[in-house]
Design a protein around this motif. Structure first.
Motif, PDB file in Angstrom:
ATOM      1  N   LEU A  98       0.990  -1.378  -0.060  1.00 52.80           N
ATOM      2  CA  LEU A  98      -0.172   0.057  -0.267  1.00 52.80           C
ATOM      3  C   LEU A  98       0.974   1.210  -0.182  1.00 52.80           C
ATOM      4  CD1 LEU A  98      -2.787  -1.002   2.396  1.00 52.80           C
ATOM      5  CD2 LEU A  98      -3.157  -0.158   0.115  1.00 52.80           C
ATOM      6  N   ALA A  99       2.176   1.282   0.750  1.00 55.19           N
ATOM      7  CA  ALA A  99       2.708   2.405   0.525  1.00 55.19           C
ATOM      8  C   ALA A  99       3.636   2.657  -0.642  1.00 55.19           C
ATOM      9  CB  ALA A  99       4.106   2.151   1.784  1.00 55.19           C
ATOM     10  N   GLN A 100       3.599   1.704  -1.511  1.00 52.06           N
ATOM     11  CA  GLN A 100       4.142   1.769  -2.692  1.00 52.06           C
ATOM     12  C   GLN A 100       3.121   1.875  -3.973  1.00 52.06           C
ATOM     13  OE1 GLN A 100       7.537  -1.353  -3.376  1.00 52.06           O
ATOM     14  NE2 GLN A 100       6.555  -2.007  -1.442  1.00 52.06           N
ATOM     15  N   GLY A 101       1.882   1.950  -3.548  1.00 48.66           N
ATOM     16  CA  GLY A 101       0.628   2.453  -4.409  1.00 48.66           C
ATOM     17  C   GLY A 101      -0.188   1.459  -5.024  1.00 48.66           C
ATOM     18  N   LEU A 102      -0.189   0.308  -3.924  1.00 52.42           N
ATOM     19  CA  LEU A 102      -1.120  -0.548  -4.325  1.00 52.42           C
ATOM     20  C   LEU A 102      -2.485  -0.329  -4.676  1.00 52.42           C
ATOM     21  CD1 LEU A 102      -1.791  -3.727  -4.723  1.00 52.42           C
ATOM     22  CD2 LEU A 102      -2.151  -3.965  -2.084  1.00 52.42           C
ATOM     23  N   ASP A 103      -3.134   0.845  -3.752  1.00 49.65           N
ATOM     24  CA  ASP A 103      -4.245   1.500  -4.118  1.00 49.65           C
ATOM     25  C   ASP A 103      -3.982   2.920  -4.918  1.00 49.65           C
ATOM     26  OD1 ASP A 103      -6.601   2.800  -4.122  1.00 49.65           O
ATOM     27  OD2 ASP A 103      -7.008   2.685  -1.984  1.00 49.65           O
ATOM     28  N   PRO A 104      -4.369   2.723  -6.110  1.00 53.56           N
ATOM     29  CA  PRO A 104      -3.855   4.121  -6.777  1.00 53.56           C
ATOM     30  C   PRO A 104      -4.425   5.383  -6.236  1.00 53.56           C
ATOM     31  CG  PRO A 104      -5.357   2.732  -8.104  1.00 53.56           C
ATOM     32  CD  PRO A 104      -4.878   1.857  -6.947  1.00 53.56           C
ATOM     33  N   HIS A 105      -5.567   5.290  -5.720  1.00 57.59           N
ATOM     34  CA  HIS A 105      -6.207   6.271  -5.150  1.00 57.59           C
ATOM     35  C   HIS A 105      -6.064   6.920  -3.923  1.00 57.59           C
ATOM     36  CE1 HIS A 105      -9.083   5.782  -8.571  1.00 57.59           C
ATOM     37  NE2 HIS A 105      -9.183   4.499  -8.014  1.00 57.59           N
ATOM     38  N   TRP A 106      -4.914   6.247  -2.971  1.00 56.41           N
ATOM     39  CA  TRP A 106      -4.620   6.708  -1.780  1.00 56.41           C
ATOM     40  C   TRP A 106      -3.488   6.216  -1.576  1.00 56.41           C
ATOM     41  CZ3 TRP A 106      -3.634   4.857   3.263  1.00 56.41           C
ATOM     42  CH2 TRP A 106      -3.686   5.732   4.499  1.00 56.41           C
ATOM     43  N   THR A 107      -2.486   6.853  -1.250  1.00 51.61           N
ATOM     44  CA  THR A 107      -0.954   6.413  -0.631  1.00 51.61           C
ATOM     45  C   THR A 107      -0.536   6.859   0.716  1.00 51.61           C
ATOM     46  OG1 THR A 107      -0.167   6.033  -2.928  1.00 51.61           O
ATOM     47  CG2 THR A 107       1.469   5.942  -1.438  1.00 51.61           C
ATOM     48  N   PRO A 108      -0.302   6.321   1.623  1.00 55.43           N
ATOM     49  CA  PRO A 108       0.260   6.686   2.953  1.00 55.43           C
ATOM     50  C   PRO A 108       1.415   7.584   2.818  1.00 55.43           C
ATOM     51  CG  PRO A 108       0.679   4.648   3.083  1.00 55.43           C
ATOM     52  CD  PRO A 108      -0.162   4.879   1.560  1.00 55.43           C
ATOM     53  N   GLU A 109       1.584   8.612   3.786  1.00 53.93           N
ATOM     54  CA  GLU A 109       2.833   9.291   3.796  1.00 53.93           C
ATOM     55  C   GLU A 109       3.615   8.914   5.139  1.00 53.93           C
ATOM     56  OE1 GLU A 109       2.336  13.935   3.180  1.00 53.93           O
ATOM     57  OE2 GLU A 109       0.430  13.089   3.797  1.00 53.93           O
ATOM     58  N   ALA A 110       2.914   8.050   5.842  1.00 52.65           N
ATOM     59  CA  ALA A 110       3.496   7.461   7.049  1.00 52.65           C
ATOM     60  C   ALA A 110       2.843   6.095   7.478  1.00 52.65           C
ATOM     61  CB  ALA A 110       3.436   8.320   8.445  1.00 52.65           C
ATOM     62  N   VAL A 111       3.416   4.929   7.802  1.00 54.16           N
ATOM     63  CA  VAL A 111       2.896   3.658   8.093  1.00 54.16           C
ATOM     64  C   VAL A 111       3.132   3.599   9.717  1.00 54.16           C
ATOM     65  CG1 VAL A 111       2.996   1.171   7.460  1.00 54.16           C
ATOM     66  CG2 VAL A 111       3.215   2.826   5.834  1.00 54.16           C
ATOM     67  N   HIS A 112       2.371   3.240  10.294  1.00 47.67           N
ATOM     68  CA  HIS A 112       2.165   3.066  11.740  1.00 47.67           C
ATOM     69  C   HIS A 112       1.865   1.641  12.145  1.00 47.67           C
ATOM     70  CE1 HIS A 112       1.133   4.381  15.945  1.00 47.67           C
ATOM     71  NE2 HIS A 112       1.882   3.477  16.037  1.00 47.67           N
ATOM     72  N   THR A 113       2.842   0.821  12.558  1.00 45.93           N
ATOM     73  CA  THR A 113       2.863  -0.580  12.860  1.00 45.93           C
ATOM     74  C   THR A 113       2.847  -0.669  14.157  1.00 45.93           C
ATOM     75  OG1 THR A 113       5.065  -1.124  12.624  1.00 45.93           O
ATOM     76  CG2 THR A 113       3.734  -1.310  10.481  1.00 45.93           C
ATOM     77  N   HIS A 114       1.843  -1.780  14.695  1.00 45.72           N
ATOM     78  CA  HIS A 114       1.637  -2.336  15.991  1.00 45.72           C
ATOM     79  C   HIS A 114       2.370  -3.725  16.392  1.00 45.72           C
ATOM     80  CE1 HIS A 114      -0.495   1.828  16.911  1.00 45.72           C
ATOM     81  NE2 HIS A 114      -0.951   1.559  15.758  1.00 45.72           N
ATOM     82  N   ASP A 115       3.083  -3.774  17.292  1.00 45.50           N
ATOM     83  CA  ASP A 115       3.518  -5.093  17.848  1.00 45.50           C
ATOM     84  C   ASP A 115       3.996  -6.016  16.922  1.00 45.50           C
ATOM     85  OD1 ASP A 115       3.665  -4.933  20.575  1.00 45.50           O
ATOM     86  OD2 ASP A 115       1.605  -5.827  21.072  1.00 45.50           O
ATOM     87  N   TRP A 116       4.347  -7.252  17.401  1.00 44.60           N
ATOM     88  CA  TRP A 116       5.063  -8.070  16.302  1.00 44.60           C
ATOM     89  C   TRP A 116       4.107  -8.480  15.195  1.00 44.60           C
ATOM     90  CZ3 TRP A 116       3.724 -12.976  14.902  1.00 44.60           C
ATOM     91  CH2 TRP A 116       2.848 -13.742  15.572  1.00 44.60           C
ATOM     92  N   HIS A 117       2.788  -8.552  15.210  1.00 45.21           N
ATOM     93  CA  HIS A 117       2.027  -8.867  14.182  1.00 45.21           C
ATOM     94  C   HIS A 117       2.357  -8.257  12.884  1.00 45.21           C
ATOM     95  CE1 HIS A 117      -0.050  -8.942  17.989  1.00 45.21           C
ATOM     96  NE2 HIS A 117       0.120 -10.379  17.839  1.00 45.21           N
ATOM     97  N   ALA A 118       2.599  -6.787  13.098  1.00 41.81           N
ATOM     98  CA  ALA A 118       2.731  -5.935  12.030  1.00 41.81           C
ATOM     99  C   ALA A 118       4.042  -5.544  11.773  1.00 41.81           C
ATOM    100  CB  ALA A 118       1.745  -4.745  12.305  1.00 41.81           C
ATOM    101  N   ALA A 119       5.044  -6.300  12.498  1.00 35.04           N
ATOM    102  CA  ALA A 119       6.211  -5.616  12.623  1.00 35.04           C
ATOM    103  C   ALA A 119       7.468  -5.953  11.372  1.00 35.04           C
ATOM    104  CB  ALA A 119       7.265  -6.361  13.853  1.00 35.04           C
ATOM    105  N   LEU A 120       6.933  -6.730  10.366  1.00 34.93           N
ATOM    106  CA  LEU A 120       7.727  -6.879   9.278  1.00 34.93           C
ATOM    107  C   LEU A 120       7.333  -5.800   8.113  1.00 34.93           C
ATOM    108  CD1 LEU A 120       7.912 -10.658   8.194  1.00 34.93           C
ATOM    109  CD2 LEU A 120       9.498  -9.392   9.616  1.00 34.93           C
ATOM    110  N   ALA A 121       6.437  -4.791   8.232  1.00 37.63           N
ATOM    111  CA  ALA A 121       6.141  -3.726   7.429  1.00 37.63           C
ATOM    112  C   ALA A 121       7.478  -2.976   7.471  1.00 37.63           C
ATOM    113  CB  ALA A 121       5.026  -3.193   7.729  1.00 37.63           C
TER     114      ALA A 121
END
Length: 486
Positions: A126-149
Motif C-alpha cells: 500500500l505504501a508503494q501505491g497498491l491502491d492508486p487512489h490513496w498512498t500513505p505518507e507514514a505507516v504506523h505498525t503495532h506489535d510483532w504481528h505488523a513488525a515486518l512492514a
C-alpha cells in the motif's frame, strides 16, 4: 497527513487485550487533529463482518511461500470503529475455529509467520501505491504481528533506490516478540542480508519484533517510563542493546482512554451513571455488582477488583497470597480474567471457599468489565512489568482508585496517596517491592483511607479529573509521523 495504521485487532470488533483498545481509539483522535487515517487489518471473521460497503482494491501477489489462494485486499468502512479500513481477505489464513493467534487448545498456529508476514507485506505494498487512489505518507505498525512492514519498506527502498513513506513501529509489550525458526526466513521474500545480527536474526531465530525495531524510521512505546526500562537488561528481553542504540529514535507516548467508551457519566453498560460531582450514585453500581456476584450486600465493605489476563507478569499470585488478609480486614474481592490454568483454579477455589467475600468470573466479558470497575472501590494492577496498562486508567476515570506497582505506565499514571500528597496529587496507591507484603502495605493504606470518607472522596474526585483522553497522544504521534516521513 495520510497515515496507515497496521495492526492485528481493533475494538470493538476483535479484542484480546489493550492493543485493540488503542487501535480502535487512535484513528479518531488523529482524524480530529486533521490526519487522513486508514487502518489495515487481517480478514478475521469479526472484522470482515464489520466491514461496510467493501470493494476490491487488488488481488494480492506476495512472495510465493506466503501466497494464499484467492487472497485480495478490500477497502471499506468499519462503522463500529468509525474508521476507513483495508482488510486482507485470505480465508485460508484468517478463517479458523480458534482465536486470531492460536487454536482452541491455545497452541500458536504453525504458519503464524506467514499469516502476519502477509500483513506486513501488504502494508508495504500500500505504501508503494497498491491502491492508486490513496498512498500513505507514514505507516504506523503495532506489535510483532505488523513488525515486518518496516523491513519490507526498507527492502523496497533498497531495491528501487528511492525513499519510501516513513515508518513508525510501536511496542505494546516487548515480551511478545514473534519468534520463529530460522528456516522460515527464506519464505518471507526479504533480502538474504536481512537475516543477520544487524537485522532480524536473534540468537539463531527469526524475530519479527526485532525487524520492526531495527528497520523502522521511528520507534515508540506506550509510556515514558517503559521506554527507559526496556533499554536495560531487566526489562529489555534481550533487545535492550538494540534499543539503546536507537535511543534517539525511541519515544514513550502514554496511551489514552476512549471517553466515548469509558465514561461513567454516559456508559450505557452501567446500572446507573455518575460523575465526580455525583459520586453518591456510584454506590448503586456497587450494590448492583454485589447482587450480580452473590457477594454479601455490605455498602461499607470496600471491593478490590482485578480485570486482567491471568499471567505471572500481572503479579496475580501476589493477589492470591494477599487475599486472606484483605478479606480478614473486611474487604471483598472480585476478578474477571482468564489465562494460566493454575491461577484460574486457585482463584476459583478462593471463591468457593468464601463466596460471600470473593467472586471470580473466568473469561472475557466487555460489558461486565465496565460494571465491575464501576461497582468496585479499588482496582489492582500489581504487575512485574507493565508497558502502559489501561485498566488503571479506567479505574481513574470511574473513581475506582488504582493500587499499582511502580513500573512502566503504572508509575506514569498513578500518584501515591500519603499524608504529604493527600491534598496535592494523590490518585491511588503505589508500592515498589514485588511481593505480597509490598502489595498488602499499599492495600492497608487504601483500607485506612476508605474509612475516612471525606478524604476518600477527595482522592476519587482528583482521580476522575485527571486528563486521560487521546488528544495529547495523537498530537505526539503526528509529530512522530512527520519526523519519520522526513
Amino acid at each position: 497527513m495520510r497515515v496507515l495504521q497496521v495492526c492485528a485487532e481493533i475494538f470493538p470488533l476483535l479484542k484480546t487485550g489493550g492493543l485493540a483498545d488503542v487501535a480502535g481509539a487512535l484513528p479518531a483522535a488523529l482524524q480530529a487533529q486533521g490526519a487522513d487515517v486508514r487502518v489495515l487489518l487481517p480478514g478475521f471473521a469479526p472484522i470482515l463482518a464489520g466491514l461496510a460497503d467493501p470493494v476490491e482494491v487488488a488481488q494480492l501477489s506476495p512472495p510465493a511461500a506466503m501466497a494464499a489462494s484467492g487472497a485480495r485486499l478490500l477497502r471499506g468502512r468499519l462503522p463500529a470503529c468509525a474508521a476507513d479500513a483495508y482488510v486482507i481477505d485470505a480465508p485460508g489464513y484468517y478463517h479458523r475455529a480458534g482465536g486470531p493467534y492460536a487454536d482452541a487448545d491455545h497452541q500458536p498456529y504453525a504458519d503464524n509467520h506467514l499469516r502476519f508476514a502477509l500483513l506486513g507485506w501488504t502494508a508495504a505494498a500500500l505504501a508503494q501505491g497498491l491502491d492508486p487512489h490513496w498512498t500513505p505518507e507514514a505507516v504506523h505498525t503495532h506489535d510483532w504481528h505488523a513488525a515486518l512492514a518496516p523491513a519490507y519498506l526498507r527492502a523496497a527502498a533498497q531495491a528501487r533506490r528511492q525513499r519510501m513513506p516513513g515508518s513508525v513501529y510501536t511496542v505494546h509489550n516487548l515480551a511478545y516478540q514473534g519468534l520463529f525458526d530460522a528456516r522460515h526466513f527464506g519464505e518471507l521474500g526479504l533480502p538474504g542480508h536481512f537475516f543477520a545480527m544487524h537485522g532480524m536474526e536473534f540468537h539463531g531465530q527469526l524475530n519479527f519484533m526485532k525487524a520492526g525495531l531495527y528497520y523502522a524510521d521511528r520507534i515508540s512505546t506506550v509510556s515514558p517510563t517503559y521506554a527507559r526500562e526496556i533499554q536495560g537488561p531487566e526489562q529489555g528481553c534481550g533487545l535492550d542493546g538494540l534499543l539503546r542504540e536507537r535511543a534517539l529514535d525511541l519515544s514513550g507516548i502514554l496511551n489514552g482512554v476512549d471517553e466515548a467508551v469509558w465514561n461513567p457519566a454516559t456508559d450505557r453498560l452501567l446500572t446507573g451513571n455518575y460523575d465526580a460531582a455525583g459520586l453518591d450514585r456510584k454506590a448503586g453500581c456497587k450494590a448492583a455488582l454485589q447482587r450480580e456476584l452473590g457477594l454479601q450486600a455490605a455498602a461499607g465493605a470496600p471491593i478490590f477488583c482485578v480485570v486482567s489476563r491471568l499471567t505471572e507478569q500481572k503479579g496475580l499470585h501476589l493477589v492470591l497470597q494477599a487475599l486472606p488478609a484483605l478479606v480478614a480486614r473486611g474487604a471483598q474481592f472480585a476478578l474477571l480474567g482468564s489465562g494460566d490454568h493454575g491461577l484460574e483454579a486457585a482463584f476459583r477455589a478462593a471463591a468457593d471457599d468464601d463466596p460471600d467475600a470473593v467472586a471470580v468470573r473466568l473469561g472475557y466479558d466487555e460489558a461486565f468489565a465496565h460494571r465491575l470497575i464501576a461497582g468496585s472501590d479499588v482496582i489492582m494492577v500489581p504487575s512485574r512489568f507493565e508497558p502502559c496498562g489501561l485498566t488503571q486508567l479506567y479505574g481513574l476515570k470511574y473513581g475506582t482508585l488504582p493500587l499499582v506497582r511502580r513500573v512502566g505506565g503504572l508509575a506514569d499514571t498513578v500518584a501515591d496517596t500519603r499524608l504529604e500528597t493527600l491534598d496535592t496529587d494523590a490518585t491511588g496507591f503505589v508500592f515498589d517491592d514485588f511481593s505480597a507484603g509490598g502489595l498488602l502495605q499499599a492495600a492497608h493504606r487504601a483500607l485506612a483511607l476508605y474509612r475516612r470518607a471525606a478524604d476518600w472522596r477527595q482522592v476519587q474526585r482528583r482521580a476522575m479529573s485527571r486528563p486521560c483522553g487521546w488528544d495529547v497522544a495523537a498530537a505526539r504521534y503526528l509529530a512522530l509521523y512527520r519526523q519519520a516521513a522526513g
